[in-house]
Write a protein that holds these residues in place. Structure first.
Motif, PDB file in Angstrom:
ATOM      1  N   ALA A 226      40.037 -13.355 -13.491  1.00 52.88           N
ATOM      2  CA  ALA A 226      39.084 -14.351 -13.001  1.00 52.88           C
ATOM      3  C   ALA A 226      38.065 -13.708 -12.077  1.00 52.88           C
ATOM      4  O   ALA A 226      36.858 -13.982 -12.161  1.00 52.88           O
ATOM      5  CB  ALA A 226      39.836 -15.468 -12.275  1.00 52.88           C
ATOM      6  N   VAL A 227      38.526 -12.843 -11.190  1.00 49.72           N
ATOM      7  CA  VAL A 227      37.616 -12.119 -10.300  1.00 49.72           C
ATOM      8  C   VAL A 227      36.662 -11.244 -11.117  1.00 49.72           C
ATOM      9  O   VAL A 227      35.453 -11.221 -10.886  1.00 49.72           O
ATOM     10  CB  VAL A 227      38.417 -11.272  -9.297  1.00 49.72           C
ATOM     11  CG1 VAL A 227      37.487 -10.386  -8.471  1.00 49.72           C
ATOM     12  CG2 VAL A 227      39.244 -12.170  -8.385  1.00 49.72           C
ATOM     13  N   ASP A 228      37.209 -10.541 -12.091  1.00 52.34           N
ATOM     14  CA  ASP A 228      36.400  -9.657 -12.940  1.00 52.34           C
ATOM     15  C   ASP A 228      35.335 -10.442 -13.700  1.00 52.34           C
ATOM     16  O   ASP A 228      34.157 -10.056 -13.728  1.00 52.34           O
ATOM     17  CB  ASP A 228      37.320  -8.924 -13.920  1.00 52.34           C
ATOM     18  CG  ASP A 228      36.553  -8.084 -14.925  1.00 52.34           C
ATOM     19  OD1 ASP A 228      36.138  -6.969 -14.567  1.00 52.34           O
ATOM     20  OD2 ASP A 228      36.354  -8.544 -16.073  1.00 52.34           O
ATOM     21  N   LEU A 229      35.725 -11.562 -14.300  1.00 52.30           N
ATOM     22  CA  LEU A 229      34.778 -12.340 -15.109  1.00 52.30           C
ATOM     23  C   LEU A 229      33.688 -12.952 -14.238  1.00 52.30           C
ATOM     24  O   LEU A 229      32.499 -12.929 -14.596  1.00 52.30           O
ATOM     25  CB  LEU A 229      35.527 -13.424 -15.878  1.00 52.30           C
ATOM     26  CG  LEU A 229      34.883 -13.891 -17.189  1.00 52.30           C
ATOM     27  CD1 LEU A 229      34.915 -12.798 -18.230  1.00 52.30           C
ATOM     28  CD2 LEU A 229      35.569 -15.149 -17.706  1.00 52.30           C
ATOM     29  N   ALA A 230      34.068 -13.491 -13.091  1.00 49.53           N
ATOM     30  CA  ALA A 230      33.081 -14.107 -12.199  1.00 49.53           C
ATOM     31  C   ALA A 230      32.078 -13.073 -11.695  1.00 49.53           C
ATOM     32  O   ALA A 230      30.879 -13.365 -11.564  1.00 49.53           O
ATOM     33  CB  ALA A 230      33.795 -14.788 -11.032  1.00 49.53           C
ATOM     34  N   ARG A 231      32.539 -11.865 -11.421  1.00 45.59           N
ATOM     35  CA  ARG A 231      31.623 -10.810 -10.979  1.00 45.59           C
ATOM     36  C   ARG A 231      30.596 -10.487 -12.060  1.00 45.59           C
ATOM     37  O   ARG A 231      29.416 -10.269 -11.769  1.00 45.59           O
ATOM     38  CB  ARG A 231      32.415  -9.555 -10.620  1.00 45.59           C
ATOM     39  CG  ARG A 231      33.091  -9.617  -9.260  1.00 45.59           C
ATOM     40  CD  ARG A 231      33.917  -8.373  -8.998  1.00 45.59           C
ATOM     41  NE  ARG A 231      34.538  -8.412  -7.680  1.00 45.59           N
ATOM     42  CZ  ARG A 231      35.561  -7.660  -7.302  1.00 45.59           C
ATOM     43  NH1 ARG A 231      36.097  -6.794  -8.165  1.00 45.59           N
ATOM     44  NH2 ARG A 231      36.064  -7.754  -6.088  1.00 45.59           N
ATOM     45  N   ARG A 232      31.035 -10.458 -13.303  1.00 44.69           N
ATOM     46  CA  ARG A 232      30.114 -10.168 -14.402  1.00 44.69           C
ATOM     47  C   ARG A 232      29.050 -11.262 -14.528  1.00 44.69           C
ATOM     48  O   ARG A 232      27.887 -10.983 -14.815  1.00 44.69           O
ATOM     49  CB  ARG A 232      30.891 -10.003 -15.704  1.00 44.69           C
ATOM     50  CG  ARG A 232      31.794  -8.764 -15.717  1.00 44.69           C
ATOM     51  CD  ARG A 232      32.757  -8.764 -16.899  1.00 44.69           C
ATOM     52  NE  ARG A 232      33.769  -7.722 -16.767  1.00 44.69           N
ATOM     53  CZ  ARG A 232      33.733  -6.548 -17.383  1.00 44.69           C
ATOM     54  NH1 ARG A 232      32.714  -6.252 -18.189  1.00 44.69           N
ATOM     55  NH2 ARG A 232      34.691  -5.659 -17.197  1.00 44.69           N
ATOM     56  N   VAL A 233      29.464 -12.505 -14.330  1.00 45.66           N
ATOM     57  CA  VAL A 233      28.500 -13.604 -14.363  1.00 45.66           C
ATOM     58  C   VAL A 233      27.544 -13.502 -13.185  1.00 45.66           C
ATOM     59  O   VAL A 233      26.323 -13.626 -13.334  1.00 45.66           O
ATOM     60  CB  VAL A 233      29.233 -14.961 -14.366  1.00 45.66           C
ATOM     61  CG1 VAL A 233      28.231 -16.106 -14.242  1.00 45.66           C
ATOM     62  CG2 VAL A 233      30.072 -15.121 -15.625  1.00 45.66           C
ATOM     63  N   ALA A 234      28.084 -13.264 -11.999  1.00 46.43           N
ATOM     64  CA  ALA A 234      27.255 -13.221 -10.792  1.00 46.43           C
ATOM     65  C   ALA A 234      26.204 -12.122 -10.856  1.00 46.43           C
ATOM     66  O   ALA A 234      25.095 -12.278 -10.313  1.00 46.43           O
ATOM     67  CB  ALA A 234      28.144 -13.041  -9.560  1.00 46.43           C
ATOM     68  N   GLN A 235      26.527 -11.018 -11.511  1.00 46.49           N
ATOM     69  CA  GLN A 235      25.571  -9.910 -11.618  1.00 46.49           C
ATOM     70  C   GLN A 235      24.298 -10.303 -12.362  1.00 46.49           C
ATOM     71  O   GLN A 235      23.251  -9.689 -12.183  1.00 46.49           O
ATOM     72  CB  GLN A 235      26.235  -8.715 -12.293  1.00 46.49           C
ATOM     73  CG  GLN A 235      27.234  -7.985 -11.397  1.00 46.49           C
ATOM     74  CD  GLN A 235      28.042  -6.937 -12.130  1.00 46.49           C
ATOM     75  OE1 GLN A 235      27.900  -6.746 -13.339  1.00 46.49           O
ATOM     76  NE2 GLN A 235      28.916  -6.247 -11.402  1.00 46.49           N
TER      77      GLN A 235
END
Length: 274
Positions: free
Chosen positions: A30-39
């Motif tokens: 979840a942390v990994d996926l959200a970071r990719r979106v936030a970028q």
């Protein structure tokens, strides 16, 4: 194709899923996926198959305060649990079927889906719906579990249940969560959905940890649709199955705190320019 039993995250399953499965295997992704979106700095984000909100909570922290988040799931019980837990800021929770999204064309800058695509009955169709609601050049990012052999707790539990029900072993974990891990097939499905570029498909591994084999056994046997498969074979067999899973986990990983490998594919695709 996922059956109706495979998608039955209902009642107490949703609460057990959040209590046990999210910290066991879902949180790091979840942390990994959200970071990719936030970028990508999106202004409007749609989440599919949001479940109990593991990714949603991360998005609420990582995205710019002005960004709007719409989190959807097919199962009301999962959304109710997500809304009960809440987020750092306002999120629009909405029941929706990924096969027929109730949103206009080009309505979102990014679409995210954490471990939901494996349950879609027609993935190219669902991917086409994601593309439809994305603006040109918008981001579609999702993850899917790797082979069950590379996900050690799930593999151990599946083997244990095969010994409990040798005539008809429950195969939910191998069939559905761990049944969509061929990069070529994923790329083909995205192409069929109208994503014209080459998707980025990355294998991402983490370590799953539980304070005891018991916790991991309860997580899998009682906090996923695997529970429905067990009870379909023996309405009174849930405790017996959970004990067998606990014993196999202890045999493989020890009696105290345990660790095992988890592995998934993380897929990124861009909506074509129109």
């Amino acid at each position: 194709m996922a059956s109706s039993v495979d998608t039955a995250f209902t009642g107490s399953v949703a609460q057990l899923y959040e209590r046990y499965m999210v910290p066991l295997i879902f949180e790091p992704y979840a942390v990994d996926l959200a970071r990719r979106v936030a970028q990508a700095s999106p202004r409007r984000v749609l989440e599919l198959a949001a479940g109990t909100g593991a990714v949603t909570r991360q998005l609420a922290v990582m995205l710019d305060a002005s960004a709007a988040i719409v989190a959807t799931d097919l199962n009301p019980a999962m959304l109710e649990e997500a809304a009960r837990i809440g987020t750092e800021r306002r999120v629009e929770w909405r029941q929706a079927d990924a096969m027929q999204l109730p949103f206009g064309d080009a309505a979102f800058d990014a679409v995210a889906c954490q471990f939901g695509v494996m349950f879609f009955p027609d993935r190219p169709h669902a991917f086409a719906e994601a593309r439809r609601v994305l603006r040109p050049g918008g981001l579609f990012v999702f993850n899917a579990w790797g082979p069950i052999g590379a996900n050690e707790f799930a593999d151990a539990v599946t083997d244990a249940l095969a010994s409990v029900f040798p005539q008809d072993p429950p195969r939910f974990m191998a069939r559905t969560p761990h049944g969509y891990h061929d990069p070529a097939r994923i790329a083909q499905d995205l192409s069929a959905a109208g994503f014209t570029g080459t998707p980025a498909i990355e294998t991402v591994a983490f370590t799953s940890r539980a304070v005891s084999p018991r916790i991991a056994a309860v997580a899998y046997c009682e906090g996923t649709p695997l529970r429905g498969e067990i009870e379909a074979r023996d309405p009174d067999g849930l405790q017996r199955a959970t004990l067998a899973a606990e014993a196999e986990l202890a045999r493989r990983f020890g009696d105290g705190p345990i660790e095992g490998r988890i592995e998934a594919l993380v897929v990124t695709a861009m909506s074509p320019a129109r």
